[in-house]
Structure formats: structure tokens, C-alpha cells
Design an enzyme around this catalytic site. Structure first.
Site, PDB file in Angstrom:
ATOM      1  N   ASP A  66     121.032 -98.542  65.271  1.00 37.39           N
ATOM      2  CA  ASP A  66     121.447 -98.560  66.679  1.00 37.39           C
ATOM      3  C   ASP A  66     122.921 -98.189  66.785  1.00 37.39           C
ATOM      4  OD1 ASP A  66     122.451-100.909  65.579  1.00 37.39           O
ATOM      5  OD2 ASP A  66     121.280-102.248  66.846  1.00 37.39           O
ATOM      6  N   ASN A 135     118.665-114.060  70.502  1.00 33.75           N
ATOM      7  CA  ASN A 135     117.693-114.011  71.603  1.00 33.75           C
ATOM      8  C   ASN A 135     116.399-113.328  71.159  1.00 33.75           C
ATOM      9  OD1 ASN A 135     118.431-111.345  71.455  1.00 33.75           O
ATOM     10  ND2 ASN A 135     119.026-111.131  73.603  1.00 33.75           N
ATOM     11  N   HIS A 137     116.225-110.389  69.684  1.00 36.37           N
ATOM     12  CA  HIS A 137     116.251-108.920  69.674  1.00 36.37           C
ATOM     13  C   HIS A 137     116.281-108.402  68.239  1.00 36.37           C
ATOM     14  CE1 HIS A 137     120.956-108.528  69.917  1.00 36.37           C
ATOM     15  NE2 HIS A 137     120.567-108.780  68.709  1.00 36.37           N
ATOM     16  N   GLU A 142     116.172-105.351  73.333  1.00 38.70           N
ATOM     17  CA  GLU A 142     116.434-106.642  73.965  1.00 38.70           C
ATOM     18  C   GLU A 142     115.137-107.198  74.568  1.00 38.70           C
ATOM     19  OE1 GLU A 142     119.204-108.014  73.482  1.00 38.70           O
ATOM     20  OE2 GLU A 142     120.848-106.563  73.499  1.00 38.70           O
TER      21      GLU A 142
HETATM   22  P1  PGA Z   1     124.096-110.962  63.618  1.00 37.09           P
HETATM   23  O1  PGA Z   1     123.306-110.269  64.763  1.00 37.09           O
HETATM   24  O2  PGA Z   1     123.617-110.342  62.343  1.00 37.09           O
HETATM   25  O3  PGA Z   1     125.521-110.603  63.929  1.00 37.09           O
HETATM   26  O4  PGA Z   1     123.803-112.400  63.728  1.00 37.09           O
HETATM   27  C1  PGA Z   1     121.991-109.927  64.606  1.00 37.09           C
HETATM   28  C2  PGA Z   1     121.728-109.161  65.838  1.00 37.09           C
HETATM   29  O5  PGA Z   1     122.147-109.644  66.905  1.00 37.09           O
HETATM   30  O6  PGA Z   1     121.138-108.073  65.752  1.00 37.09           O
END
Ligand code: PGA
Length: 239
Positions: A66, A135, A137, A142
């Protein structure tokens, strides 16, 4: 589903070792990698693990999962910058190829289609590695994402914008592009990584299901190549 749970102090070495195994098993692996904080300790170790084993990623194609929109090339919060600094620039010999959505084009929507075509031309993704968002995602898919969501421009949620501030983009971008749920599900293998107690609640929700677009990681349940690799801190944080 049942996760693989690894002691927290050993987790990054273990995942780096498994990535090196995957590269040894398929030297022309097409490997999609995330940024975020979860995989960084793995990236810190992977070059050393490959070196120690006499392995090489020279035939590997890396696919960027992404990217934020609206940040200039080389910006320190950009996912491609982080991936280069934390992993690609440290691999010797370098990876054979790096494919990312060309977000600097005037029309990022057409860049998404070109990216999907390029990934297909490379033979499709063998292994996609994902960090589990709080969350639920995966990438920037999302809540509200669907199993047939393509690679696309997405509006970022407040928590993802907050993360961008943490990486040094202030004000944060409002939009990004993400490999869609459909091409993630088309990968031969999917690893979902979760570490730390703050991921305990969402990890439990994902492992127990049910499948729901409200928690995009649950849309991966049922993929026969899915592995969830958690550290003990995340696994213990489950209620
Ligand atoms: P993090 O995020 O690895 O910074 O916890 C994971 C994400 O939100 O894709």
C-alpha cells in the site's frame, strides 16, 4: 482458526527465518510486503539471516502492499521509502524487482489497474505478508472492504491518518492506495502478523470470526494458505 504463537523475544527471528525459508524454496518468489511497525523487526533481521545461510533474494520480486497519496517521492512517511530503507537497501545482492503502485502519476486510479496488470505479468503473488491493524484492516483495506475489492484509491480512517503522523507526515494524507482484498485472496499464501498486547482484542475477533466486512482481516478466513503468526503478548492479550 488457531494461530501460531511464538515467544515475543523470538518472534522476529522466527518470522525472518520463515521468510528466508520461503525464498530458499522458491528463489523467484513474488512477495508482497507491508510497512507499519509490526514487520520492521523482521526486516531488520532478514538480510543477516539470508547472509548467514548463504541465501539470496536476487531473483525475488517484492510487491508493495500500500501507499499514501500526496506525499512526494522519498518522503520518510511513504511506505516505499520505509520498505527501501528498512529492507531493500540492506539486501546484498538486491532484490530482482520492486513493483509498487505508481502513486506519483497524475491519475492514481489508472496506476492501480497498471499495477494489478504488472503483478499478474509477474505470475501473481506467491506470498502476501500483512500486519493486523487495530481496527482489523489489512493494508489500507479499511472496514467496509469486500472480498472482491480491487486495488484502489481509499479514504483513510482517522487511525490510519494518525499512524501517518507518527511516520512524519503532518498534516497526514487523506487517501492512499492499497492492494485490494481480491488480489490478496488470489495470493497462494497469506501470513497475518500480530504482535503486542494492544493487538489482543482484534486478534481474538479475527480468529473467532465471524467473517464480516467490518473487520477486513476476517475476510481472509477460509483461504487455504492462511497462517496467523502472533507473538505471546498478542495471544495473551486475547480476552
Ligand atoms: P502496525 O499497523 O504494524 O503499525 O501495528 C498495522 C496496520 O495498521 O496495518
Amino acid at each position: 482458526m488457531t494461530p501460531e504463537v511464538i515467544p515475543s523475544a523470538e518472534w522476529a527471528d522466527a518470522v525472518a527465518g520463515r521468510l528466508a525459508d520461503a525464498i530458499a524454496a522458491n528463489p523467484s518468489l513474488v512477495l508482497c510486503l507491508p510497512t507499519g511497525s509490526t514487520p520492521l523487526p523482521v526486516y531488520d533481521r532478514l538480510p543477516g539471516v539470508l547472509r548467514a545461510r548463504g541465501g539470496s533474494a536476487a531473483g525475488v520480486t517484492i510487491v508493495g502492499l500500500d501507499e499514501f497519496l500526496g506525499l512526494p517521492p522519498g518522503h520518510r512517511a511513504r511506505c516505499d521509502t520505509i520498505l527501501r530503507h528498512r529492507l531493500l537497501d540492506r539486501l546484498d545482492p538486491p532484490v530482482g524487482r520492486f513493483i509498487a503502485v505508481e502513486v506519483d502519476r497524475a491519475d492514481p486510479r489508472s496506476a492501480c489497474a497498471a499495477f494489478e496488470a504488472e503483478v499478474s505479468g509477474a505470475g501473481g503473488i506467491d506470498l502476501v505478508v500483512l500486519g493486523l491493524g487495530r481496527n482489523g484492516h489489512v493494508g489500507m483495506n479499511e472496514p467496509g472492504s469486500r472480498i472482491d475489492s480491487p486495488t484502489r484509491v481509499v479514504e483513510l480512517t482517522p487511525s490510519t491518518r494518525e499512524a501517518a503522523i507518527g511516520y512524519g507526515a503532518d498534516p497526514p494524507p487523506t487517501h492512499g492506495v492499497t492492494l485490494g482484498m481480491a488480489p490478496i485472496l488470489a495470493a497462494r499464501e497469506i501470513w497475518v502478523l500480530a504482535t503486542g498486547p494492544e493487538k489482543g482484542t482484534i486478534l481474538q475477533r479475527v480468529l473467532e470470526g465471524p467473517t464480516s466486512p467490518d473487520v477486513p482481516a476476517t475476510l481472509l478466513l477460509g483461504h487455504e494458505g492462511l497462517t496467523v503468526i502472533a507473538d505471546e503478548a498478542a495471544a495473551k492479550g486475547r480476552r
